[in-house]
Each structure stands twice: as C-alpha cells, then as structure tokens.
Design a protein around this motif. Sequence first.
Motif, PDB file in Angstrom:
ATOM      1  N   ALA A 395       2.996   3.792  -5.530  1.00  0.00           N
ATOM      2  CA  ALA A 395       4.474   3.216  -5.582  1.00  0.00           C
ATOM      3  C   ALA A 395       4.673   3.387  -4.243  1.00  0.00           C
ATOM      4  CB  ALA A 395       5.492   3.462  -6.482  1.00  0.00           C
ATOM      5  N   THR A 396       5.277   2.581  -3.576  1.00  0.00           N
ATOM      6  CA  THR A 396       6.348   2.769  -2.364  1.00  0.00           C
ATOM      7  C   THR A 396       7.389   1.780  -2.249  1.00  0.00           C
ATOM      8  OG1 THR A 396       5.822   3.092   0.202  1.00  0.00           O
ATOM      9  CG2 THR A 396       4.811   1.290  -0.882  1.00  0.00           C
ATOM     10  N   ALA A 397       7.908   2.065  -0.821  1.00  0.00           N
ATOM     11  CA  ALA A 397       9.418   1.438  -0.807  1.00  0.00           C
ATOM     12  C   ALA A 397       9.264   0.434   0.474  1.00  0.00           C
ATOM     13  CB  ALA A 397      10.414   2.234  -0.859  1.00  0.00           C
ATOM     14  N   ASN A 398       8.292  -0.022   0.797  1.00  0.00           N
ATOM     15  CA  ASN A 398       8.149  -0.690   2.025  1.00  0.00           C
ATOM     16  C   ASN A 398       7.063  -1.710   2.008  1.00  0.00           C
ATOM     17  OD1 ASN A 398       9.145  -1.538   4.554  1.00  0.00           O
ATOM     18  ND2 ASN A 398       7.143  -0.354   5.434  1.00  0.00           N
ATOM     19  N   PRO A 399       7.238  -2.985   2.302  1.00  0.00           N
ATOM     20  CA  PRO A 399       6.171  -4.160   2.262  1.00  0.00           C
ATOM     21  C   PRO A 399       5.015  -3.724   3.177  1.00  0.00           C
ATOM     22  CG  PRO A 399       8.337  -5.169   2.150  1.00  0.00           C
ATOM     23  CD  PRO A 399       8.633  -3.477   2.400  1.00  0.00           C
ATOM     24  N   GLY A 400       5.571  -3.019   4.502  1.00  0.00           N
ATOM     25  CA  GLY A 400       4.346  -2.912   5.420  1.00  0.00           C
ATOM     26  C   GLY A 400       3.510  -1.814   4.704  1.00  0.00           C
ATOM     27  N   CYS A 401       4.132  -0.772   4.405  1.00  0.00           N
ATOM     28  CA  CYS A 401       3.170   0.181   3.583  1.00  0.00           C
ATOM     29  C   CYS A 401       2.480  -0.185   2.584  1.00  0.00           C
ATOM     30  CB  CYS A 401       4.069   1.394   2.984  1.00  0.00           C
ATOM     31  SG  CYS A 401       4.979   2.263   4.345  1.00  0.00           S
ATOM     32  N   MET A 402       2.865  -1.336   1.830  1.00  0.00           N
ATOM     33  CA  MET A 402       2.015  -2.056   0.579  1.00  0.00           C
ATOM     34  C   MET A 402       0.864  -2.433   1.116  1.00  0.00           C
ATOM     35  SD  MET A 402       5.210  -3.686  -1.723  1.00  0.00           S
ATOM     36  CE  MET A 402       4.058  -4.291  -2.693  1.00  0.00           C
ATOM     37  N   LEU A 403       0.851  -3.313   2.172  1.00  0.00           N
ATOM     38  CA  LEU A 403      -0.125  -3.873   2.701  1.00  0.00           C
ATOM     39  C   LEU A 403      -1.412  -2.897   3.274  1.00  0.00           C
ATOM     40  CD1 LEU A 403       1.334  -6.686   5.165  1.00  0.00           C
ATOM     41  CD2 LEU A 403       0.244  -6.901   2.866  1.00  0.00           C
ATOM     42  N   GLN A 404      -0.760  -1.836   3.855  1.00  0.00           N
ATOM     43  CA  GLN A 404      -1.537  -0.818   4.296  1.00  0.00           C
ATOM     44  C   GLN A 404      -2.224  -0.260   3.197  1.00  0.00           C
ATOM     45  OE1 GLN A 404      -2.715  -0.070   7.150  1.00  0.00           O
ATOM     46  NE2 GLN A 404      -3.004   1.792   7.627  1.00  0.00           N
ATOM     47  N   LEU A 405      -1.579  -0.001   2.184  1.00  0.00           N
ATOM     48  CA  LEU A 405      -2.109   0.661   0.886  1.00  0.00           C
ATOM     49  C   LEU A 405      -3.104   0.022   0.232  1.00  0.00           C
ATOM     50  CD1 LEU A 405       0.989   2.807  -0.140  1.00  0.00           C
ATOM     51  CD2 LEU A 405      -1.091   3.671   0.577  1.00  0.00           C
ATOM     52  N   GLN A 406      -2.822  -1.463   0.193  1.00  0.00           N
ATOM     53  CA  GLN A 406      -3.768  -2.227  -0.401  1.00  0.00           C
ATOM     54  C   GLN A 406      -5.056  -2.535   0.149  1.00  0.00           C
ATOM     55  OE1 GLN A 406      -1.363  -5.778  -0.553  1.00  0.00           O
ATOM     56  NE2 GLN A 406      -0.017  -5.325  -2.213  1.00  0.00           N
ATOM     57  N   ALA A 407      -5.015  -2.467   1.570  1.00  0.00           N
ATOM     58  CA  ALA A 407      -6.301  -2.251   2.245  1.00  0.00           C
ATOM     59  C   ALA A 407      -6.843  -1.046   2.015  1.00  0.00           C
ATOM     60  CB  ALA A 407      -5.828  -2.408   3.886  1.00  0.00           C
ATOM     61  N   GLY A 408      -6.270   0.171   1.788  1.00  0.00           N
ATOM     62  CA  GLY A 408      -6.811   1.259   1.649  1.00  0.00           C
ATOM     63  C   GLY A 408      -7.567   1.241   0.059  1.00  0.00           C
ATOM     64  N   VAL A 409      -7.038   0.673  -0.843  1.00  0.00           N
ATOM     65  CA  VAL A 409      -7.594   0.664  -2.042  1.00  0.00           C
ATOM     66  C   VAL A 409      -8.783  -0.300  -1.933  1.00  0.00           C
ATOM     67  CG1 VAL A 409      -7.287  -0.567  -4.463  1.00  0.00           C
ATOM     68  CG2 VAL A 409      -5.358   0.697  -3.343  1.00  0.00           C
ATOM     69  N   ARG A 410      -8.827  -1.161  -1.245  1.00  0.00           N
ATOM     70  CA  ARG A 410     -10.106  -2.047  -0.818  1.00  0.00           C
ATOM     71  C   ARG A 410     -11.324  -1.483  -0.227  1.00  0.00           C
ATOM     72  NH1 ARG A 410      -6.339  -6.128   0.477  1.00  0.00           N
ATOM     73  NH2 ARG A 410      -6.695  -5.680   2.867  1.00  0.00           N
ATOM     74  N   LEU A 411     -10.667  -0.563   0.565  1.00  0.00           N
ATOM     75  CA  LEU A 411     -11.815   0.180   1.415  1.00  0.00           C
ATOM     76  C   LEU A 411     -12.088   1.616   0.699  1.00  0.00           C
ATOM     77  CD1 LEU A 411     -10.129  -0.381   4.951  1.00  0.00           C
ATOM     78  CD2 LEU A 411     -12.288  -1.478   4.089  1.00  0.00           C
ATOM     79  N   HIS A 412     -11.177   2.294   0.234  1.00  0.00           N
ATOM     80  CA  HIS A 412     -11.548   3.489  -0.103  1.00  0.00           C
ATOM     81  C   HIS A 412     -11.041   3.995  -1.524  1.00  0.00           C
ATOM     82  CE1 HIS A 412     -11.893   4.218   4.245  1.00  0.00           C
ATOM     83  NE2 HIS A 412     -10.749   3.839   4.311  1.00  0.00           N
ATOM     84  N   GLY A 413     -10.359   2.999  -2.271  1.00  0.00           N
ATOM     85  CA  GLY A 413      -9.929   3.415  -3.345  1.00  0.00           C
ATOM     86  C   GLY A 413     -10.643   2.969  -4.877  1.00  0.00           C
ATOM     87  N   SER A 414      -9.971   3.111  -5.837  1.00  0.00           N
ATOM     88  CA  SER A 414     -10.786   2.871  -7.189  1.00  0.00           C
ATOM     89  C   SER A 414      -9.746   1.687  -7.901  1.00  0.00           C
ATOM     90  CB  SER A 414     -11.126   4.156  -7.965  1.00  0.00           C
ATOM     91  OG  SER A 414      -9.872   4.928  -7.897  1.00  0.00           O
ATOM     92  N   SER A 415      -9.553   0.827  -7.505  1.00  0.00           N
ATOM     93  CA  SER A 415      -8.825  -0.376  -8.025  1.00  0.00           C
ATOM     94  C   SER A 415      -7.466   0.226  -8.644  1.00  0.00           C
ATOM     95  CB  SER A 415      -9.512  -0.780  -9.403  1.00  0.00           C
ATOM     96  OG  SER A 415     -10.941  -1.200  -9.203  1.00  0.00           O
ATOM     97  N   GLN A 416      -6.489   0.965  -7.670  1.00  0.00           N
ATOM     98  CA  GLN A 416      -5.222   1.392  -8.027  1.00  0.00           C
ATOM     99  C   GLN A 416      -4.487  -0.041  -7.839  1.00  0.00           C
ATOM    100  OE1 GLN A 416      -7.308   3.158  -5.850  1.00  0.00           O
ATOM    101  NE2 GLN A 416      -7.065   5.367  -6.147  1.00  0.00           N
ATOM    102  N   ARG A 417      -3.437  -0.026  -8.288  1.00  0.00           N
ATOM    103  CA  ARG A 417      -2.422  -1.013  -8.269  1.00  0.00           C
ATOM    104  C   ARG A 417      -1.484  -0.560  -7.466  1.00  0.00           C
ATOM    105  NH1 ARG A 417       0.790  -4.001 -13.124  1.00  0.00           N
ATOM    106  NH2 ARG A 417       1.725  -5.740 -12.050  1.00  0.00           N
ATOM    107  N   VAL A 418      -1.100  -1.229  -6.128  1.00  0.00           N
ATOM    108  CA  VAL A 418       0.026  -0.912  -5.420  1.00  0.00           C
ATOM    109  C   VAL A 418       1.377  -1.778  -5.499  1.00  0.00           C
ATOM    110  CG1 VAL A 418       0.562  -0.992  -2.945  1.00  0.00           C
ATOM    111  CG2 VAL A 418      -1.863  -0.439  -3.451  1.00  0.00           C
ATOM    112  N   MET A 419       2.303  -1.086  -5.773  1.00  0.00           N
ATOM    113  CA  MET A 419       3.580  -1.697  -6.180  1.00  0.00           C
ATOM    114  C   MET A 419       4.583  -1.024  -5.577  1.00  0.00           C
ATOM    115  SD  MET A 419       3.243  -1.704 -10.450  1.00  0.00           S
ATOM    116  CE  MET A 419       4.410  -3.010 -10.579  1.00  0.00           C
TER     117      MET A 419
END
Length: 439
Positions: A395-419
Amino acid sequence: MADSIAVSEKTGLGPRQFDLDRCVHCGLCLNACPTYRELGLEMDSPRGRVYQMVQVANGAPITASYREHIDLCLACRGCESACPSGVRYGRMVEHARAEIEAHTERGWLDRHIHDFVFRRMLVSRGWMSFAGVLLYLYEASGVKTLMRALGLLKLLGRVGDLEQLAPSAEPPFFFSQVGSTFPAEGSRRYRVAFLAGCIANVAFARLNEATVRVLQKNGCEVAIPKDQGCCGALHLHAGLRAEGQKLARRNIDAVLSGGFDAIITNASGCGCALKEYGELLEDDPKYAERARQFSSLMRDVTEFLGDIALNPSMGRVDGTVTYQDSCHLAHGQRVRTSPRKLLAAVPGLILKEMPGSDLCCGSAGIYNVTHSEMSASLLAAKMESVKSTHAGIIATANPGCMLQLQAGVRLHGSSQRVMHVVEVLDLAYRNAAARDTVK
C-alpha cells in the motif's frame, strides 16, 4: 564572476540567501539521501548540493557538472526530515532548477518534446485523453503482452526500459466526471472539493472513483470543480516556475470560492505542491492571500480521513499489507500516522512494517524516466525491503509510487498487489456491502 552575479540577479530565480544560510553543513542529512546512499559522493548529497548552490549564488558559473548534480536529486525531501536546522531543501532545489532552466539552451528536438509534454499535454484534457487512447490501443491490441512475452523490449534498449514504467490506460477516463457533484451517503458531514489531477484521470480513473466513493461513505458531499487542472508539481520539479504559478492561479480560481470544508487530493506528490501554493505565489499581490487560504484547506485524502471519525462499517480484507511511505507525504507534508491508522482499521488486515519504508522508491515524478538507471537501483532495494515482510499487498498513497512499485513487482516481486490506501478502504466498504446483500 561579475557577469554570473549579474545574470543571477537579473533572473531572481536562484535559492534565497536566508535558505542557504540555514544549512550548517552538519551532514546529518547524508544517510537520508538516496543518491548519496547509492553513490557515496559528497556532491550528490544534500549538503554537497547546498554547497554548490552557495557557490553559484556567490557568482560561480552554472556548469554542466552543477546541472548534473542538481538534476540527479530526487527531491524526495528525506533530508528535510533528518535536518535539525529546518533547512527547506525542497524549496531550494526547485529554485536552483528554475535558475538552471533559465540558463539552459536545448536542442531543437529536446526543446519541442519538452514544450509539448509540459506546456501542452499535461495541461490539456484533449491531449491527455488522446495519449490515453493510444496507450489503451497498445494494450488492448495485444501488442504490449506480445512484446513482453517475447522479450522484445530488451532489444529496444532505453525505450524498452521505459515501457516497463508506462501506466495502463483505464477507460472510461475520469475527465467525464469533472464538473460533477456526488452526494454524501447518509447525513452530510462535510462538503469537499476533489482535485482529480492530470495523468491520474487517464491512468488512475478507478482510483479517483474509489476516492469519491470512500469520501461519500464518510459523509462527504464531493464536488469535482469543472475548471480545475494540473497542479503544476511536475513543472516545478522541472524548473518551470512560471508555468507552475500559472497553473496554481487556475486552480485557485476554480476551487476557492466554492465554500468547501476541505480540498482533497489522492496524490501526495500533487498535494505537496498544492499545500505550498501560498509560498509559490507569496510575491503575487493579487493571489498571495488567496493562495494561503487555498493551501490552508488542502488535505491528502489519507490525512483527511485519518482526522475525522471514520465510518467503521467495513467488511474483511484478509491478508498482510506493508506500507510504503510516499516521500512527499512523509517528508514534504509530515503525514505518516494517518495512512497506517486507516490500514489498521480494516478488519482482517495485518499491517507489517518494511525496513526503510520512508526511503524513496525511485519514482519521484518523472525521475524514473529521466534517470532510469538510478531509479531502477533504488527500486530493486525497495523490493528487497518489501520481500522481507512477506506481505501480499503493498500500500502507498501516491499514484507515481504505485506505478514504480507495480514495475518492481513485475521485475523483482512475487505477485504482490499494489494498492492505494484509499483503494484498500474502498474494497473493505464494498466487501461490507456484499456481505450485507447476502444476509
């Protein structure tokens, strides 16, 4: 040296002397600075950058090296939280970039791209919608999926790297709701204005809708002022101070006379700029007082909901969540407790803190586009912190951070949901409605 001083005095754009004097060069900011932690270079620390600003203020020329060190700063303002002297570093780096921009000669192509992005696309609903349609067609046609599945993006070099950060378009775009008013559920407790942003209307339309629903659930009549526009935060970060001031005046004219109890944003990067309209226009005799009034009404949606009696009628959201502090919410607005308080209020949700939650994820406006290598390094470190929590939701509170974290999940994560935090609340309220329907 005399010529440099004359140019600086003529533009009047550099950091102010009283801000420069406040820094005592103690170095307590160093460990809070992502670029210093990554590179270990004094000139890429807040203290080092302030030292360079002082040299320019004293007449030193604006060199390519100075531009590079100032440009590499994420403007995350983590140094402000660490500073015991109250140095307003965020304001200083914006002024420094404005001065640099005034002395920058761009090539023909760079100049036209720069002008199109900042002076046309971001400020135009038509251009933003057109870009959104193109992005949607790229995805809906299957080209995006094919490019990623076949690994073709790797062949495109930097363009392929940037594609990983591209948002998804979410039709119908939220522009269609601008000018509407949504009634409170139950008795009205507050009347608020919601600023929908610019890119968010295309890429985060569902988040904007969720924000409106959550505010309605909490007794708010929500107006979406029709003449609102881009907040100017990206312009200010890029050194386009006059453009940022122009957009600030537009939003003040669009919103301030509405008699609202609060003005709400769900983008903490925007919120930081919106709360600082009073400073941005302090020398404008027509708008200075109105800008201060506007800023006094500004609230991040998590801040606003955290300060009122939250509607507790939520369903369960079972799982573990970790919270990534948005830099401009934690360091710029000093709001840390409210988002965590809201997440803790959701039944079934377990909040687990990640190490270094307030270290920048590398998004920083368009930093992940202009400095993709540094951004990627910061993101990789952030995802290691996320993995240590074993949380299924980030979870975060900024759309820009959400985009970055979604990229992080694709590249380094394990299917976490970014909200977004407000999306978690919206899910809880919808789960309650579904539960009650079954009963």
